[in-house]
Design a protein around this motif. Structure first.
Motif: not given
Length: 918
Positions: A744-750, A780-784, A801-806, A819-827
């Motif tokens: 997660p921290p590496a993904a956050a910095v990226a 499918h978790g923090y990376g998405a 949308m494609e990144r969060m297709a599942p 919650h982050w996944y679901v909210a961003l998927r809706s936007e």
């Protein structure tokens, strides 16, 4: 970009820049400059901005450009000039440049240390990262070699590995020369240490001094000869220089007489220096006469002992010139292994302070004691050969045991007094620590001193824990457990050792020690149920900290035994209930419905049992398990509340290793649960406490991990860039371990580099992420989540949308990120204009209810869908209140018009690139 001139950089920033050029970590810089790691991070961030460079590596290169002359190697400064040894210096220097481990060997007093220091200074420029010096004189335990070297390097212990691993990690990528002085007393420990060091640090070389060979295959021995008496007579030159320094130069020099004296002394540097120091009062004839004293020689012994005879002869002669009272004082103070004060000497010798102070001054004047200033006042130290000589004299007189008893009594008093911490506590501990260790080593070997040894081991365990030497602390607690006469005390010490092992992230040790505590408790006639149950609990609470997790059958058998032994003990019954609930949680993890709710109920029962038993640490352990059970059952907010309840509970618990272990774990759990609930201010609060915790100061990649995540989600780019340098530096020094928890921290910095439109840095951190974690969480978790945030910033809604297709359920998104996944998927669905966008928004609204950030994202998506600008702008206030300035700025840009300009200005202030709106 405007680049700072030299005048724009503050003096402190200049110091930090120089140390960056020396490849020091932030923790090492903090220790060197006596500032906090957080302050170093701030200076690094400022330097990045002022110098207009992209990363820490560029800063280090800039430091080399701006500081062409490297700081002098941190070698002890000689108090007197180095005489001669031209041939020896050339030979030893040549060996060092050709071989990675050279031992300068020879008898005591031949001049090994001075020669090694002179040669090390000469070859220092050949080592890009300098020369480091560690004196092993105070070390009496072969297992403490790494402690001495770590002290020389300015390192502390890192949770999850011992000090040897910390030293190896610090030197892994360095080109350096390490000088280990006076290895003869701990040869076996040095050999084991060097085998690990040289195998793991390919550009590190070692120069050791020792009276004996280290006897390792890779050793190249250089036998240090006596000072030359022919050709260029170094021995005579040394005598002349030291005699002149003593206040009476020889005129004429009378070389032949001096050469004869030096020959009588076998060319031993120490003996010659002592003889020259007496020249002003004795003259050459008096020295010659004194060398005829019958005590100058010791008889018998091996060939090695023959080499020592001339040194002992000089010491005997020097000793004979002292008044009887001064002789006795020299014997008595030789019991100290580290520098000591006059008041300490007075206590150990049981003499009047004035008498002792006067005697110490006379001994110092006669070069038998070295004098130095310290925070504790004037300190004295006997050279090791003289100290050994004094203890031999005590032994011959039958007084050694009595002196050790008095020294032990003094050490116990020091240990008790150190229990009351003060502003100078660290310096006071460091000043006496080696004496405490030496006294304990002796007392532990004396059956009649077993009780005192137990007391001192217990005190030293407590003190080293406070000093953050937690590897030694665990060892001392285990040592105390072996010395205790009472099985109940043994059990208590083993429990403390287990708690310290927990702080070190050593699951195997925790399990072993709690089981041993249970065995001791049974021997004491008490119940072993709590200890055995706790051992079982450790296997699932801290399973990632094990080298090898015990088999389930073994753990089940342990729980069964604990249940049988618990009896009516409330704490034991509570721990057994928790162990059973934890086992149930482990076996049923991943299922849902009644099973999840039943597990929550079982764990709640264990929490209540621990509370009724008045066991706050047991209750904390149960609450930790409850947070996991609640999150598994889908109750994110209850899990966050339970984690906060745990911290509140621990705040009133007295400090101890067990409390510290629970608190570190509780801070991490609270941070994760707050993040999952969208409580960014508290997530950052807990993460900052973890990052600043002294036990985690040297493991920056673990300490700063979740702080990077919280700051990245808030959009605090400056803080992320500053902390990421500590993370990356510490991770690389730790050997670049591949662990999913660091993903997660590496993904956050990226993501932050992506939001800054720094494509190169984004690619570098993305590569680090894939090196760290290839688990489904990264996919499918923090990376998405982090990928979607960046894609939406770039106006790539369809890609998001494609990144969060599942579907969340099918992808089994971890609860922290759900919650982050679901909210961003809706936007993403709204911005991509999908036909089911409204359905996704409605579904997301139900899932994220109660999460302020996720709810505001869903509200914003629906406002865009309904083209309701007033409602859209209202979400900006919600984001600000939730501590998420990036999302507030994004909202204003989506609103368009004058609002977009305001939002763009906020992004610029955050250090982020403009956002793309499609």
């Amino acid at each position: 970009m405007t680049v700072a001139t030299e005048g724009d950089i503050s003096p402190r920033e200049t110091e930090v820049l120089q140390l960056l050029g020396a490849h020091l970590s932030n923790a090492e810089i903090a220790a060197r400059l006596f500032i906090s790691v957080r302050t170093v991070e701030s200076h690094v961030s400022s330097l990045l901005r002022k110098l207009g460079v992209p990363d820490r590596r560029a800063l280090a290169q800039r430091a080399v450009v701006e500081q062409p002359h490297r700081e002098p190697a941190p070698l002890p400064a000689p108090l007197t000039s180095f005489i001669g040894r031209v041939r020896e210096r050339a030979e030893l220097a040549d060996l060092i440049m050709k071989h990675r481990q050279v031992t300068a060997a020879g008898p005591g007093g031949v001049g090994k240390t001075r020669l090694a220091l002179a040669v090390a200074a000469e070859v220092a420029d050949q080592y890009a990262d300098g020369v480091w010096f560690a004196d092993l004189i105070p070390v009496t335990d072969p297992g403490m070699i790494a402690t001495a070297v770590a002290g020389a390097l300015g390192l502390g212990e890192q949770p999850g590995r011992d000090l040897t691993e910390s030293v190896v990690a610090a030197l892994a990528d360095r080109q350096a020369l390490l000088v280990l002085d006076n290895c003869e007393r701990v040869v076996d420990g040095v050999a084991l240490f060097l085998e690990r060091l040289l195998a793991a640090c390919p550009r590190v070389s070692v120069l050791a001094t020792s009276q004996a060979r280290l006897m390792v295959p890779f050793e190249r021995v250089y036998q240090v000869p006596p000072l030359s008496l022919a050709g260029e007579p170094d021995a005579v030159a040394l005598f002349l220089e030291r005699a002149a320094a003593a206040g009476r130069p020889l005129d004429p020099p009378r070389h032949d007489e001096i050469a004869a004296i030096c020959a009588r002394l076998d060319g031993m540097a120490l003996a010659i220096e002592l003889a020259a120091a007496r020249y002003p009062t004795l003259g050459l004839d008096g020295i010659t006469a004194a060398l005829s004293h019958p005590l100058r020689m010791l008889t018998g012994g091996s060939r090695a002992d023959e080499r020592h005879r001339s040194v002992r002869a000089v010491l005997d002669w020097s000793h004979a010139l002292l008044e009887p009272a001064d002789q006795e004082l020299l014997h008595q103070v030789s019991i100290f292994v580290a520098p000591f004060t006059a008041s300490a000497a007075a206590e150990v010798t049981e003499s009047a302070m004035g008498v002792v102070a006067d005697g110490l001054a006379r001994l110092a004047e006669q070069s038998l004691l070295a004098v130095a200033a310290s925070p504790q006042g004037t300190c004295y130290r006997a050279l090791e050969t003289i100290r050994q000589y004094g203890t031999e004299r005590l032994s011959q007189a039958g007084e050694l045991a009595g002196a050790r008893v008095r020294h032990l009594r003094w050490c116990l008093t020091q240990a008790v007094d150190l229990g009351a911490a003060g502003p100078d506590w660290r310096a006071r501990f460091d000043a006496v620590a080696d004496d405490l260790r030496a006294a304990l080593t002796w007392a532990a070997s004396e059956p009649e001193r077993r009780a005192d040894a137990y007391r001192l081991a217990r005190h030293l365990a407590e003190l080293t824990f406070t000093r953050h030497l937690i590897g030694e602390s665990q060892h001392r607690y285990e040592q105390a457990s072996a010395l205790a006469d009472d099985p109940a005390a043994t059990a208590s010490m083993l429990r403390q050792a287990a708690a310290v092992a927990g702080c070190r992230m050593r699951g195997d040790d925790m399990y072993r020690l709690y089981r041993a505590a249970g065995a001791a408790a049974r021997q004491a006639g008490g119940t072993a149920g709590a200890d055995l149950a706790t051992a079982a609990i450790v296997t699932y609470r801290f399973d990632t900290q094990f080298e090898q997790v015990p088999e389930p059958e073994e753990v089940i058998a342990l729980i069964t035994e604990a249940r049988e032994l618990a009896g009516d003990d409330p704490s034991a019954r509570a721990m057994v209930a928790l162990a059973e609930a934890g086992r149930m949680l482990t076996e049923a993890f991943g299922s849902a419905g009644d099973s999840a709710r039943e597990t929550v109920t079982r764990v709640e029962s264990a929490v209540e049992l621990a509370r009724q038993a008045g066991d706050p640490l047991g209750e904390s352990a149960a609450l930790d398990t409850l947070t996991v059970a609640q999150s598994w059952a889908g109750d994110t907010f209850a899990s966050a509340a339970t984690a906060r309840r745990r911290i509140t509970l621990l705040s009133s618990v007295p400090d101890s290793p067990a409390k510290t272990h629970e608190l570190i774990d509780a801070l991490a759990a609270s941070m994760e649960s707050s993040l999952g609930a969208g409580d960014l201010p508290n997530a950052r609060r807990w993460a900052r406490q973890l990052a600043d915790h002294p036990l985690l100061a040297e493991v920056g990649h673990r300490a700063t991990a979740w702080l990077l995540v919280a700051d990245a989600l808030a959009g605090n780019a400056g803080d992320v860039l500053a902390a990421s340098t500590r993370f990356l530096d510490a991770w690389r020094r730790a050997g670049s371990p591949a662990r999913a928890g660091l993903g997660p921290p590496a993904a956050a910095v990226a993501m932050i580099h992506g939001l800054r439109d720094d494509r190169a840095a984004h690619g570098e951190w993305s590569a680090i992420l894939h090196q760290l974690d290839a688990s489904p969480w990264q996919t499918h978790g923090y990376g998405a989540v982090f990928d979607a945030l960046l894609m939406l910033h770039r106006g790539q809604a369809e890609e998001a949308m494609e990144r969060m297709a599942p579907e969340p359920g099918a992808a089994r998104i971890p609860w922290i990120w759900l919650h982050w996944y679901v909210a961003l998927r809706s936007e993403a669905a709204v911005l991509a204009g999908t036909s089911d966008a409204r359905d996704r928004v409605a579904e997301a609204r139900t899932i994220v209810a109660g999460n302020p950030v996720a709810r505001a994202i869903v509200e914003r998506a629906e406002s865009v869908l309904d083209q309701d600008q007033k409602r859209l702008l209202g979400t900006a206030d919600a984001f600000e209140a939730a501590g998420c300035p990036y999302q507030a700025a994004r909202t204003m840009i989506l609103a368009g018009g004058v609002h977009a300009a305001r939002g763009a200005a906020v992004l610029a202030d955050l250090g982020l690139a403009p956002m793309t709106v499609t």
